[in-house]
Motif scaffolding. Structure first.
Motif, short mmCIF file in Angstrom:
data_model
loop_
_atom_site.label_atom_id
_atom_site.label_comp_id
_atom_site.label_asym_id
_atom_site.label_seq_id
_atom_site.Cartn_x
_atom_site.Cartn_y
_atom_site.Cartn_z
N GLY A 131 -50.55 24.44 0.69
CA GLY A 131 -51.65 25.18 1.26
C GLY A 131 -51.23 26.54 1.79
O GLY A 131 -52.06 27.45 1.89
N ALA A 132 -49.92 26.68 2.12
CA ALA A 132 -49.44 27.95 2.67
C ALA A 132 -49.53 29.08 1.65
O ALA A 132 -50.17 30.10 1.94
CB ALA A 132 -48.02 27.78 3.20
N PRO A 133 -48.92 28.97 0.46
CA PRO A 133 -49.03 30.09 -0.48
C PRO A 133 -50.46 30.36 -0.95
O PRO A 133 -50.78 31.50 -1.31
CB PRO A 133 -48.12 29.68 -1.65
N VAL A 134 -51.30 29.34 -0.94
CA VAL A 134 -52.72 29.58 -1.22
C VAL A 134 -53.31 30.41 -0.08
O VAL A 134 -53.98 31.42 -0.31
CB VAL A 134 -53.49 28.26 -1.40
N GLY A 135 -53.05 29.99 1.15
CA GLY A 135 -53.56 30.72 2.31
C GLY A 135 -53.00 32.12 2.42
O GLY A 135 -53.72 33.07 2.76
N TRP A 136 -51.69 32.29 2.10
CA TRP A 136 -51.10 33.63 2.18
C TRP A 136 -51.77 34.58 1.19
O TRP A 136 -51.96 35.76 1.48
CB TRP A 136 -49.60 33.61 1.90
N ARG A 137 -52.12 34.07 0.02
CA ARG A 137 -52.81 34.93 -0.96
C ARG A 137 -54.19 35.35 -0.44
O ARG A 137 -54.61 36.49 -0.61
CB ARG A 137 -52.95 34.18 -2.29
N LEU A 138 -54.91 34.40 0.18
CA LEU A 138 -56.21 34.75 0.75
C LEU A 138 -56.05 35.81 1.83
O LEU A 138 -56.83 36.77 1.90
CB LEU A 138 -56.87 33.51 1.35
N ALA A 139 -55.02 35.64 2.67
CA ALA A 139 -54.80 36.58 3.77
C ALA A 139 -54.41 37.96 3.27
O ALA A 139 -54.88 38.98 3.78
CB ALA A 139 -53.73 36.02 4.70
N ALA A 140 -53.53 38.00 2.27
CA ALA A 140 -53.08 39.29 1.73
C ALA A 140 -54.23 40.02 1.05
O ALA A 140 -54.31 41.26 1.10
CB ALA A 140 -51.93 39.08 0.76
N ALA A 141 -55.13 39.27 0.40
CA ALA A 141 -56.27 39.89 -0.28
C ALA A 141 -57.33 40.38 0.70
O ALA A 141 -57.96 41.42 0.47
CB ALA A 141 -56.88 38.90 -1.27
N HIS A 142 -57.54 39.63 1.78
CA HIS A 142 -58.58 39.98 2.76
C HIS A 142 -58.01 39.78 4.16
O HIS A 142 -58.41 38.84 4.88
CB HIS A 142 -59.83 39.11 2.55
N PRO A 143 -57.10 40.63 4.59
CA PRO A 143 -56.39 40.40 5.86
C PRO A 143 -57.29 40.35 7.09
O PRO A 143 -56.98 39.62 8.04
CB PRO A 143 -55.41 41.59 5.93
N LYS A 144 -58.39 41.06 7.08
CA LYS A 144 -59.24 41.09 8.26
C LYS A 144 -60.08 39.83 8.41
O LYS A 144 -60.74 39.63 9.44
CB LYS A 144 -60.12 42.33 8.23
N ARG A 145 -60.07 38.98 7.40
CA ARG A 145 -60.80 37.72 7.50
C ARG A 145 -60.03 36.67 8.31
O ARG A 145 -60.62 35.70 8.78
CB ARG A 145 -61.11 37.17 6.11
N VAL A 146 -58.72 36.85 8.44
CA VAL A 146 -57.87 35.82 9.06
C VAL A 146 -57.70 36.15 10.54
O VAL A 146 -57.07 37.14 10.90
CB VAL A 146 -56.51 35.74 8.35
N SER A 147 -58.25 35.30 11.39
CA SER A 147 -58.21 35.54 12.83
C SER A 147 -56.95 35.00 13.49
O SER A 147 -56.53 35.49 14.54
CB SER A 147 -59.44 34.91 13.50
N LYS A 246 -45.13 41.31 4.45
CA LYS A 246 -45.72 42.62 4.75
C LYS A 246 -47.05 42.43 5.49
O LYS A 246 -47.35 43.15 6.45
CB LYS A 246 -45.93 43.41 3.46
N PHE A 247 -47.85 41.47 5.04
CA PHE A 247 -49.10 41.16 5.73
C PHE A 247 -48.84 40.77 7.18
O PHE A 247 -49.50 41.26 8.10
CB PHE A 247 -49.86 40.04 5.01
N PHE A 248 -47.84 39.89 7.41
CA PHE A 248 -47.53 39.47 8.77
C PHE A 248 -47.14 40.67 9.64
O PHE A 248 -47.62 40.81 10.77
CB PHE A 248 -46.38 38.45 8.77
N ARG A 249 -46.30 41.54 9.10
CA ARG A 249 -45.83 42.69 9.87
C ARG A 249 -46.96 43.67 10.20
O ARG A 249 -47.06 44.16 11.32
CB ARG A 249 -44.73 43.44 9.10
N GLU A 250 -47.79 43.94 9.20
CA GLU A 250 -48.81 44.98 9.38
C GLU A 250 -49.98 44.53 10.24
O GLU A 250 -50.54 45.32 11.01
CB GLU A 250 -49.31 45.45 8.01
N TYR A 251 -50.37 43.26 10.12
CA TYR A 251 -51.59 42.82 10.80
C TYR A 251 -51.32 41.99 12.05
O TYR A 251 -52.23 41.78 12.84
CB TYR A 251 -52.48 42.06 9.81
N GLN A 252 -50.09 41.50 12.24
CA GLN A 252 -49.71 40.78 13.46
C GLN A 252 -50.74 39.71 13.86
O GLN A 252 -51.23 39.68 14.99
CB GLN A 252 -49.52 41.77 14.61
N PRO A 253 -51.10 38.81 12.93
CA PRO A 253 -52.04 37.76 13.33
C PRO A 253 -51.41 36.83 14.35
O PRO A 253 -50.19 36.57 14.28
CB PRO A 253 -52.31 37.02 12.01
#
Length: 313
Positions: A131-147, A246-253
């Protein structure tokens, strides 16, 4: 007269209390639904008020949304919780290999469309294993959707890959039929049971329901071949780790890792690595294996609830 009023007031209070209890039961009631997404009929579990903050739970191998059976109602009084079964897992109905490409990219496309059809425009991610790599793809594609993100042994760093990956990595380097056959015992009921029990000191704490159900699923016609396809494609997840980081670094969820430290596949180093990209990440380890919620749910669930209350409520 006074006695009558007291009795009436007591009755009204009892009725109100019963009404509140009933309302709470309704909010935490889990519903079992299907959503047609292209040529996949996605099964999912849903609970909570649709107006509440949303939590999307993505299971891994060898599991299904059943792994969240205790977590879902524990959150549903405050959150709108949705937990789908990935294609080739659980009760989701998906085509054979000839009609559906069993890659993590395709799984993410299906689950991404699923979230859009259900109008999940912002949600906290709870991920485990596949579920992680599936979720990471969703987050990278739409980062502002992940709270927020909660990872239970869902990896995103190469140092998190344990020795259990060695024969699989050989298959990645040389995708021959011989190396595929060497992994033939991976998608079997016996291997699945081992994954649930390995690293657990008190094996009587592991319910047989999970590994028995998943063992039955893996024996469905064609499913073992699909799982071997996904094992091969997992190399593409590792290749994308820099993009996910890169998503983790840039968006700091806000991120919570609740990790079974004895997992033979995903090592504690993989969880600790998040602090490089998200310095405020909350990393917690538990003395158990790959399926930490199976043995340490009583400890982990309150931590998840507290994290969500602090991060997104």
């Amino acid at each position: 007269m006074m006695y009558t009023r007291v009795i009436a007031a007591a009755g009204l209070a009892a009725a109100l209390l019963m009404g509140v209890a009933h309302a709470d039961d309704v909010k935490t009631q889990v519903h079992y639904r299907y959503e047609q997404v292209g040529n996949v009929k996605v099964f999912y579990r849903e609970a909570g008020n649709p107006a509440a903050p949303k939590v999307l739970m993505l299971h891994g191998f060898a599991a299904s949304s059943f792994m969240y059976r205790d977590l879902i109602p524990a959150l549903a009084d405050r959150y709108h919780v949705i937990a789908p079964d990935l294609p080739a897992f659980g009760f989701t109905e998906a085509p054979g290999r000839e009609e559906y490409s069993y890659t993590f990219s395709q799984l993410a496309k299906t689950i991404g469309a699923f979230t859009e059809q259900l109008k999940l425009d912002k949600y906290a991610l709870v991920v485990h294993d596949y579920g992680a790599p599936v979720g990471w793809r969703l987050a990278a594609a739409h980062p502002k959707r992940v709270s927020a993100i909660i990872s239970q042994n869902g990896n995103a760093y190469e140092e998190g890959l344990g020795d259990g990956w060695a024969p699989i990595q050989k298959y990645w380097r040389e995708p021959t039929q011989q190396n595929r056959e060497a992994l033939r015992d991976f998608p079997t009921p016996e291997s699945i049971k081992w994954q649930y029990l390995e690293g657990v000191s008190d094996k009587s704490s592991v319910s047989p329901d999970g590994y028995t159900l998943e063992g039955l699923q893996i024996t469905r016609p064609g499913n073992a071949e699909i799982q071997l396809d996904l094992v091969l494609d997992y190399a593409n997840n590792v290749a994308m780790y820099p993009d996910f980081q890169k998503f983790f670094r840039e968006y700091q969820p806000p991120l919570l890792a609740v990790w079974g430290k004895n997992d033979p596949f995903f090592l504690p180093e993989g969880a600790q690595a998040w602090t490089r990209d998200i310095p405020e990440a909350d990393i917690r380890f538990y003395d158990t294996g790959h399926f930490a919620l199976e043995t340490h749910g009583d400890e982990i669930i309150p931590v998840i609830r507290e994290f969500l209350d602090k991060s997104i409520r």
